[in-house]
Motif scaffolding. Structure first.
Motif, mmCIF file in Angstrom:
data_model
loop_
_atom_site.group_PDB
_atom_site.id
_atom_site.type_symbol
_atom_site.label_atom_id
_atom_site.label_comp_id
_atom_site.label_asym_id
_atom_site.label_seq_id
_atom_site.Cartn_x
_atom_site.Cartn_y
_atom_site.Cartn_z
ATOM 1 N N LYS A 181 59.446 54.902 45.190
ATOM 2 C CA LYS A 181 60.392 55.452 46.165
ATOM 3 C C LYS A 181 60.005 56.869 46.573
ATOM 4 O O LYS A 181 60.017 57.221 47.757
ATOM 5 N N VAL A 182 59.657 57.693 45.587
ATOM 6 C CA VAL A 182 59.256 59.062 45.890
ATOM 7 C C VAL A 182 57.948 59.066 46.684
ATOM 8 O O VAL A 182 57.801 59.816 47.657
ATOM 9 N N SER A 183 56.991 58.227 46.283
ATOM 10 C CA SER A 183 55.714 58.135 47.010
ATOM 11 C C SER A 183 55.942 57.753 48.465
ATOM 12 O O SER A 183 55.341 58.325 49.383
ATOM 13 N N GLU A 184 56.797 56.785 48.693
ATOM 14 C CA GLU A 184 57.065 56.333 50.055
ATOM 15 C C GLU A 184 57.738 57.424 50.872
ATOM 16 O O GLU A 184 57.435 57.618 52.049
ATOM 17 N N ASP A 185 58.658 58.131 50.244
ATOM 18 C CA ASP A 185 59.364 59.205 50.949
ATOM 19 C C ASP A 185 58.396 60.320 51.340
ATOM 20 O O ASP A 185 58.381 60.782 52.486
ATOM 21 N N LEU A 186 57.574 60.767 50.394
ATOM 22 C CA LEU A 186 56.642 61.866 50.668
ATOM 23 C C LEU A 186 55.567 61.443 51.663
ATOM 24 O O LEU A 186 55.220 62.206 52.573
ATOM 25 N N ALA A 187 55.031 60.236 51.486
ATOM 26 C CA ALA A 187 54.006 59.748 52.414
ATOM 27 C C ALA A 187 54.570 59.623 53.828
ATOM 28 O O ALA A 187 53.879 59.937 54.808
ATOM 29 N N GLY A 188 55.813 59.202 53.944
ATOM 30 C CA GLY A 188 56.437 59.080 55.257
ATOM 31 C C GLY A 188 56.535 60.414 55.977
ATOM 32 O O GLY A 188 56.478 60.476 57.206
ATOM 33 N N ARG A 189 56.639 61.483 55.198
ATOM 34 C CA ARG A 189 56.733 62.813 55.799
ATOM 35 C C ARG A 189 55.366 63.372 56.191
ATOM 36 O O ARG A 189 55.278 64.383 56.880
ATOM 37 N N LEU A 190 54.289 62.721 55.717
ATOM 38 C CA LEU A 190 52.933 63.214 55.979
ATOM 39 C C LEU A 190 52.162 62.370 56.979
ATOM 40 O O LEU A 190 51.177 62.839 57.558
ATOM 41 N N ALA A 191 52.589 61.130 57.202
ATOM 42 C CA ALA A 191 51.762 60.148 57.907
ATOM 43 C C ALA A 191 51.340 60.589 59.302
ATOM 44 O O ALA A 191 50.198 60.352 59.720
ATOM 45 N N ASP A 192 52.219 61.217 60.050
ATOM 46 C CA ASP A 192 51.879 61.585 61.431
ATOM 47 C C ASP A 192 51.723 63.090 61.597
ATOM 48 O O ASP A 192 51.857 63.622 62.706
ATOM 49 N N ARG A 193 51.386 63.785 60.499
ATOM 50 C CA ARG A 193 51.306 65.241 60.554
ATOM 51 C C ARG A 193 49.939 65.721 60.072
ATOM 52 O O ARG A 193 49.233 65.030 59.338
ATOM 53 N N ILE A 247 41.730 63.241 44.652
ATOM 54 C CA ILE A 247 41.743 64.147 45.805
ATOM 55 C C ILE A 247 40.708 63.717 46.838
ATOM 56 O O ILE A 247 40.936 63.845 48.051
ATOM 57 N N ALA A 248 39.571 63.194 46.388
ATOM 58 C CA ALA A 248 38.567 62.685 47.327
ATOM 59 C C ALA A 248 39.155 61.555 48.170
ATOM 60 O O ALA A 248 38.905 61.468 49.386
ATOM 61 N N GLU A 249 39.943 60.678 47.543
ATOM 62 C CA GLU A 249 40.612 59.599 48.277
ATOM 63 C C GLU A 249 41.609 60.164 49.277
ATOM 64 O O GLU A 249 41.688 59.730 50.420
ATOM 65 N N PHE A 250 42.388 61.138 48.841
ATOM 66 C CA PHE A 250 43.375 61.767 49.718
ATOM 67 C C PHE A 250 42.677 62.456 50.887
ATOM 68 O O PHE A 250 43.122 62.371 52.033
ATOM 69 N N VAL A 277 51.058 72.305 54.425
ATOM 70 C CA VAL A 277 50.054 72.782 53.477
ATOM 71 C C VAL A 277 50.470 72.336 52.086
ATOM 72 O O VAL A 277 51.611 72.564 51.663
ATOM 73 N N ILE A 278 49.568 71.670 51.376
ATOM 74 C CA ILE A 278 49.795 71.309 49.975
ATOM 75 C C ILE A 278 48.825 72.134 49.146
ATOM 76 O O ILE A 278 47.612 72.062 49.362
ATOM 77 N N SER A 279 49.334 72.936 48.237
ATOM 78 C CA SER A 279 48.458 73.796 47.444
ATOM 79 C C SER A 279 48.468 73.367 45.990
ATOM 80 O O SER A 279 49.492 72.952 45.449
ATOM 81 N N ILE A 280 47.302 73.462 45.372
ATOM 82 C CA ILE A 280 47.155 73.186 43.942
ATOM 83 C C ILE A 280 46.259 74.266 43.341
ATOM 84 O O ILE A 280 45.556 74.980 44.058
ATOM 85 N N ARG A 329 52.903 66.235 38.522
ATOM 86 C CA ARG A 329 51.525 66.641 38.287
ATOM 87 C C ARG A 329 50.634 66.194 39.449
ATOM 88 O O ARG A 329 50.890 65.164 40.083
ATOM 89 N N PRO A 330 49.597 66.964 39.777
ATOM 90 C CA PRO A 330 48.751 66.620 40.924
ATOM 91 C C PRO A 330 48.164 65.213 40.884
ATOM 92 O O PRO A 330 48.116 64.546 41.921
ATOM 93 N N LEU A 331 47.704 64.748 39.715
ATOM 94 C CA LEU A 331 47.061 63.433 39.667
ATOM 95 C C LEU A 331 47.991 62.314 40.125
ATOM 96 O O LEU A 331 47.649 61.567 41.058
ATOM 97 N N PRO A 332 49.184 62.139 39.522
ATOM 98 C CA PRO A 332 50.055 61.075 40.021
ATOM 99 C C PRO A 332 50.530 61.312 41.451
ATOM 100 O O PRO A 332 50.730 60.352 42.203
ATOM 101 N N PHE A 333 50.707 62.575 41.835
ATOM 102 C CA PHE A 333 51.140 62.853 43.208
ATOM 103 C C PHE A 333 50.120 62.315 44.200
ATOM 104 O O PHE A 333 50.474 61.595 45.149
ATOM 105 N N PHE A 334 48.842 62.672 44.028
ATOM 106 C CA PHE A 334 47.838 62.265 45.004
ATOM 107 C C PHE A 334 47.547 60.767 44.938
ATOM 108 O O PHE A 334 47.345 60.126 45.978
ATOM 109 N N LYS A 335 47.528 60.194 43.753
ATOM 110 C CA LYS A 335 47.290 58.755 43.654
ATOM 111 C C LYS A 335 48.403 57.972 44.344
ATOM 112 O O LYS A 335 48.152 57.066 45.132
ATOM 113 N N GLY A 336 49.650 58.334 44.032
ATOM 114 C CA GLY A 336 50.774 57.594 44.601
ATOM 115 C C GLY A 336 50.907 57.797 46.096
ATOM 116 O O GLY A 336 51.110 56.838 46.859
ATOM 117 N N THR A 337 50.780 59.039 46.541
ATOM 118 C CA THR A 337 50.954 59.335 47.960
ATOM 119 C C THR A 337 49.826 58.735 48.795
ATOM 120 O O THR A 337 50.070 58.193 49.886
#
Length: 588
Positions: free
Chosen positions: A226-238, A257-260, A305-308, A352-360
């Motif tokens: 649910k969180v992945s879908e919500d965050l990805a929806g906010r990024l898809a057209d931006r 991160i390479a995948e992202f 901007v997403i910063s890590i 954490r960055p790893l699950p964030f980027f994998k899920g999103t």
């Protein structure tokens, strides 16, 4: 997932508000972030707080003279509602009457927002009436303490344009962080100490513009669908810009991160110390930004901007993002919840960055496959600019001849892939940002607080812990702090490159000191550093390069062995001029 409430109604236009902008920001943020009730105790120094509360009809106010009673009343309200409740008092001993209730809130995990009015900091311990050390006086029984200083009558303008000054931005940032700390993780009380100078009773017509509020997403080690879908929806057209500061190497995160970064609407700017091994030279930051015309900067401004990672070396990157309009800044769990370096913080996801980027990334790929035309070609836009600017960089470098920049361009591009690199602060880490196109095995530096005194010893420790070879690239001033580490390197595969620019070369470059007539004697302060004698005394081999031919020959020798010092010598003034030219923003 914890969502912020929509900003509450800010009341009627034309209502009076305190003239203290820091106090106004504080109360607007508390109201917008879900604080509906405040218990006030009358006093003189907290007059701006009383005026601000009176002008905000959306707040439920309770006036209770006795601070001890007021605090326990607020505790009971928060205990039942499980929502943050604020209490506010005047300066002096009034604050200490809150302590019993605050202690109870701390151990019961109740989100009390404790606000104390204070005298200006310069009057503490000066026998002025009703002054004592208030900031951090409740430190053992609150989650965190915050201090908002006196509003500056001649404020420094804020770079991002949203706030009228850096002071107003700071008050907003601290208020947002205070609510986040009080309500997330293990909830609990926080203390906000706010300083007021006279006149205390000054009012203005209330500005009903909604304040900036920072959204928080609760702690999660495994990001939910649910969180992945919500965050990805906010990024898809931006247009999404990923910015990475210093981090330890992490193969799994690197792959994620390479995948992202492969998504069409994603661009990456990562510093050399990020230890992200990505294609397309995303480390080209300062030279790229300096060469970008103003119109191109506007075209490439991100939406998000997403910063890590840790603090950035690049001042240009920070200024670029701060100057963007209507940009959102997202931080993750590797960043403190109140960190707002770009002055655009809008979301802190405690993931954490790893699950964030994998899920999103997983969800974004599905969304883009379904609607490919909606995704901006943001990554490709940055790639095209890099390629064109890279050719220009090589031409300008060649035209300058032998300088520290041209020398270190050769050094950094020659480092074998299995080496670890350690760079000192000052100019060396900045040269690395300009020259490194592909990272070696790993890159390190003392960029947490950016001191120079421990460079040699830290590099030695890194070399001791690594199974392969380590190269330290440092300046002569940094190296002068502890050259004796060469005596401790038996069995440690370490080599050293010293850029000898007769002292602190950084002071010839930075705006603060470069034009001072006392610069060379007081700032650059050339050390007495007989590098050849030091190397030989400690049993090291010594090499020297004063032109490109000598440097390329010396590097071939350097990488064949260990315990080798290479001294590079170039004209300091000519080198400064070259670096200044490369990092000066273009006017066109």
């Amino acid at each position: 997932m914890m969502r912020m409430k929509p900003p509450a109604s800010l009341g009627k236009t034309g209502m009076n508000d305190t003239a203290d902008c820091g106090c106004s920001q504080l109360m607007d943020v508390l109201s917008a972030r879900g604080v509906e009730t405040i218990v006030l105790s009358p006093g003189s120094r907290n007059t701006p707080l009383m005026i601000a509360c009176a002008g905000r009809p959306e707040l439920k106010k309770h006036i209770v003279t006795d601070e001890r009673t007021a605090a326990f009343m607020a505790l009971g309200m928060a205990m039942v509602s499980r929502q943050p409740v604020a209490i506010a008092c005047t300066s002096g001993t009034a604050l200490y009457n809150y302590a019993p209730a605050v202690a109870e809130a701390f151990y019961q995990q109740i989100p009390l927002i404790v606000i104390s009015a204070d005298r200006p900091g310069q009057w503490i311990d000066q026998d002025d009436s009703q002054t004592l050390r208030q900031f951090r006086s409740l430190e053992n029984i609150v989650k965190k303490s915050f201090d908002i200083p006196v509003w500056d009558p001649a404020p420094i303008p804020c770079a991002n344009g949203r706030f009228r000054s850096e002071g107003e931005w700071a008050a907003n940032r601290l208020a947002n962080e205070a609510v986040t700390v009080a309500t997330t993780g293990r909830p609990g009380p926080v203390h906000i100490n706010i300083q007021f100078a006279t006149p205390l009773q000054a009012t203005v017509c209330r500005d009903c513009t909604p304040p900036r509020t920072v959204e928080t997403i609760e702690d999660s080690t495994v990001i939910s669908t649910k969180v992945s879908e919500d965050l990805a929806g906010r990024l898809a057209d931006r247009r999404v810009l990923l910015v990475a500061g210093f981090m330890p190497p992490d193969d799994r995160l690197n792959r994620a991160i390479a995948e992202f970064a492969s998504l069409p609407n994603v661009a990456v700017l990562c510093e050399t110390l990020s230890n992200l091994h990505l294609g397309g030279n995303p480390y080209m930051i300062d030279g790229l930004l300096a060469s970008m015309p103003a119109e191109k900067r506007r075209q490439l401004a991100p939406d998000v901007v997403i910063s890590i990672g840790g603090a950035l070396v690049s001042r240009m990157l920070k200024e670029f993002i701060r100057g963007c309009e209507n940009v959102e800044h997202w931080t993750l769990a590797d960043t403190a919840e109140g960190m707002d370096c770009f002055q655009h913080l809008s979301l802190h996801a405690d993931i954490r960055p790893l699950p964030f980027f994998k899920g999103t990334t997983r969800v974004l790929k599905k969304m883009i496959r379904k609607n490919p035309v909606t995704a901006p070609t943001y990554g490709e836009d940055w790639k095209e600019l890099r390629e064109s600017m890279s050719e220009e960089y090589d031409k300008r470098l060649s035209a300058r001849g032998w300088t520290e920049l041209s020398a270190l361009d050769i050094v950094f591009k020659s480092i074998p892939r299995d080496y670890n690199l350690f760079v000192s602060n000052g100019t060396c880490v900045r040269y690395a940002q300009l020259c490194l196109e592909q990272l070696p095995h790993a890159c390190y530096g003392n960029r947490g607080v950016s001191g120079i005194e421990g460079t040699n010893a830290t590099a030695l420790g890194c070399a001791m812990a690594y199974g392969g070879k380590t190269l330290l690239v440092t300046g002569d001033m940094s190296f002068a702090y502890s050259p004796q580490i060469m005596a401790l390197t038996e069995g440690v595969p370490l080599n050293i490159v010293v850029v000898n620019n007769d002292g602190g070369g950084i002071f010839r470059f930075i705006r603060t000191t470069r034009d001072l007539d006392i610069r060379e004697e007081y700032f650059c302060a050339p050390p007495v550093l007989p590098l050849k004698a030091l190397a030989e005394a400690y049993g090291w081999r010594y090499l020297r390069a004063e032109n490109e031919t000598e440097l390329r020959s010396a590097l071939r020798e350097l990488y064949k062995g260990e315990h080798i010092m290479l001294e590079i010598k170039a004209d300091p003034q000519k080198s400064t001029e070259a670096l200044t030219e490369f990092l000066s923003p273009q006017k066109h």
